[in-house]
Write a protein that holds these residues in place. Structure first.
Motif, PDB file in Angstrom:
ATOM      1  N   THR A 139       3.759   5.169   2.677  1.00 33.85           N
ATOM      2  CA  THR A 139       4.925   4.965   1.816  1.00 33.85           C
ATOM      3  C   THR A 139       4.510   4.621   0.400  1.00 33.85           C
ATOM      4  O   THR A 139       3.356   4.345   0.127  1.00 33.85           O
ATOM      5  CB  THR A 139       5.793   3.813   2.334  1.00 33.85           C
ATOM      6  OG1 THR A 139       4.969   2.924   3.010  1.00 33.85           O
ATOM      7  CG2 THR A 139       6.912   4.315   3.182  1.00 33.85           C
ATOM      8  N   ALA A 140       5.445   4.634  -0.465  1.00 37.93           N
ATOM      9  CA  ALA A 140       5.189   4.312  -1.866  1.00 37.93           C
ATOM     10  C   ALA A 140       6.429   3.667  -2.436  1.00 37.93           C
ATOM     11  O   ALA A 140       7.502   3.734  -1.846  1.00 37.93           O
ATOM     12  CB  ALA A 140       4.842   5.584  -2.630  1.00 37.93           C
ATOM     13  N   PRO A 141       6.300   3.032  -3.580  1.00 44.18           N
ATOM     14  CA  PRO A 141       7.441   2.313  -4.149  1.00 44.18           C
ATOM     15  C   PRO A 141       8.634   3.201  -4.450  1.00 44.18           C
ATOM     16  O   PRO A 141       8.495   4.290  -4.937  1.00 44.18           O
ATOM     17  CB  PRO A 141       6.872   1.708  -5.432  1.00 44.18           C
ATOM     18  CG  PRO A 141       5.636   2.482  -5.707  1.00 44.18           C
ATOM     19  CD  PRO A 141       5.118   2.872  -4.391  1.00 44.18           C
ATOM     20  N   ALA A 142       9.777   2.689  -4.132  1.00 47.06           N
ATOM     21  CA  ALA A 142      11.018   3.297  -4.597  1.00 47.06           C
ATOM     22  C   ALA A 142      11.601   2.311  -5.608  1.00 47.06           C
ATOM     23  O   ALA A 142      10.845   1.699  -6.347  1.00 47.06           O
ATOM     24  CB  ALA A 142      11.983   3.486  -3.438  1.00 47.06           C
ATOM     25  N   SER A 200      -1.548  -0.833  -3.775  1.00 50.01           N
ATOM     26  CA  SER A 200      -1.134  -2.224  -3.651  1.00 50.01           C
ATOM     27  C   SER A 200      -0.931  -2.631  -2.205  1.00 50.01           C
ATOM     28  O   SER A 200      -1.634  -3.489  -1.691  1.00 50.01           O
ATOM     29  CB  SER A 200       0.166  -2.416  -4.410  1.00 50.01           C
ATOM     30  OG  SER A 200       1.079  -1.366  -4.093  1.00 50.01           O
ATOM     31  N   ALA A 201      -0.019  -1.968  -1.536  1.00 50.68           N
ATOM     32  CA  ALA A 201       0.422  -2.541  -0.279  1.00 50.68           C
ATOM     33  C   ALA A 201      -0.060  -1.769   0.937  1.00 50.68           C
ATOM     34  O   ALA A 201      -1.080  -2.090   1.522  1.00 50.68           O
ATOM     35  CB  ALA A 201       1.942  -2.613  -0.264  1.00 50.68           C
ATOM     36  N   LYS A 202       0.656  -0.733   1.266  1.00 51.00           N
ATOM     37  CA  LYS A 202       0.479  -0.139   2.577  1.00 51.00           C
ATOM     38  C   LYS A 202      -0.761   0.729   2.762  1.00 51.00           C
ATOM     39  O   LYS A 202      -1.420   0.619   3.758  1.00 51.00           O
ATOM     40  CB  LYS A 202       1.733   0.638   2.929  1.00 51.00           C
ATOM     41  CG  LYS A 202       2.835  -0.263   3.366  1.00 51.00           C
ATOM     42  CD  LYS A 202       4.129   0.070   2.703  1.00 51.00           C
ATOM     43  CE  LYS A 202       4.089  -0.229   1.233  1.00 51.00           C
ATOM     44  NZ  LYS A 202       5.211   0.349   0.545  1.00 51.00           N
TER      45      LYS A 202
END
Lengths: 188, 188
Positions: A17-20, A182-184
């Motif tokens: 996933t990526a930022p929305a 960053s995150a996932k």
DNA sequence: TATAAGATGCGTATCCTATGCAGCTTAAAT
DNA sequence: ATTTAAGCTGCATAGGATACGCATCTTATA
């Protein structure tokens, strides 16, 4: 459609996933256009001029400008010597309204769409209210600013915008490097 | 890649623009999972169970669940009889934090990315602050809620979630009809 | 009537997101 | 031990959304 010879290699993306929750470039460009026009209150600005100043696509800008015209923010004058003007003084153009117009409403999740919603727990789900309030808070904050505010230091803006772009025109290669590390997609 | 015989017909989409500022289904599912697990505090919930209850993709849920485990929201127990539990009581799981984790930060526009930013007016642009404040307002509002809040009426939730889904399992056809007929693609 | 601007309609290249799938690992039952 | 029920992992892929490119038309001024 499913068969066919496999493509050579393909650059190989990372799914996950990526930022929305991010503004579209359509919105981005809309705001930039308005700021540009606001910074040039005398003569009329043209699409080509603005595209060159920001080094962005003239084609896409055309559509942005057309939209802003339809929405009543810009007065678009065709023909020779034509160009763009603000339809209202910058003090009366609200940033929140613009963003809401270009982003197309405040529908943060499926549960907000009357028609297509099929979440099983909608009826008893309180999350909906929390999300609705959050989106409202977002726009309320934006609504506190006018175009005049954000384009305030007109002198500096004009100077920067009139300077010729670094290299040639619009270089579409360096865009959205999706610098998400960053995150996932973190894999040890 | 550019040449080749033209494709037969192709359904014909409308380009232009469409709403952003919308949560991903990854986030949507994350919240739903947490609500489900919160509503079943005794036994352990399993991925299959949750996917069936909401009639959503088990595959995608797997990754959501894994992510929530890595982030410390869930304790994922493998092996037979395994399943999912909240790592902390629901009162200590903050909705804003979850959304921020799943959405991957607060970067609403290009100007916020140190690396790839190439907007010409960044230095003198006040818009950045307005946008930053708006995103902060969004998360601040969400942060006012805990999982306990949004999943409060546990009884109702449990009832709904335990009821068997309407038809068979997961029907991926009815999803995101992108019911946007609001702003831009309006052509007279 | 030439020319400079915006308007429009269609095509398209990438992405991004959400999934599918096959095989692997872990741990409890038997 | 072996089976079996979970979750984990690493691919692959589909479908839609976004942001463009391009050609052509329209409008208006010089």
């Amino acid at each position: 459609m499913t068969g066919g010879p496999a493509e050579p290699v393909r650059p190989l993306r990372l799914p996950e996933t990526a930022p929305a929750m991010r503004l579209t470039t359509f919105t981005d460009y809309s705001l930039r256009v308005l700021m540009y026009v606001a910074a040039h209150p005398e003569g009329r600005a043209t699409i080509g001029e603005i595209a060159a100043a920001y080094a962005i696509s003239e084609n896409h800008l055309t559509k942005v400008v057309h939209f802003l015209g339809k929405e009543g923010y810009l007065t678009n004058l065709r023909g020779r010597g034509g160009g763009l003007q603000l339809s209202r003084p910058a003090t009366q153009i609200n940033v929140g309204e613009v963003v809401k117009a270009t982003e197309g409403g405040d529908v943060p999740a499926e549960c907000f769409e009357r028609e297509s919603n099929c979440c099983a727990i909608t009826a008893d789900c309180k999350l909906k209210f929390a999300l609705g309030a959050a989106v409202r808070a977002f726009y309320d904050e934006l609504r506190r600013h006018t175009l005049e505010d954000v384009a305030r230091n007109r002198r500096a803006l004009t100077r920067v915008l009139l300077a010729p772009p670094a290299a040639g025109g619009y270089d579409r290669s360096r865009r959205r490097k999706s610098a998400s590390a960053s995150a996932k997609p973190a894999r040890p």
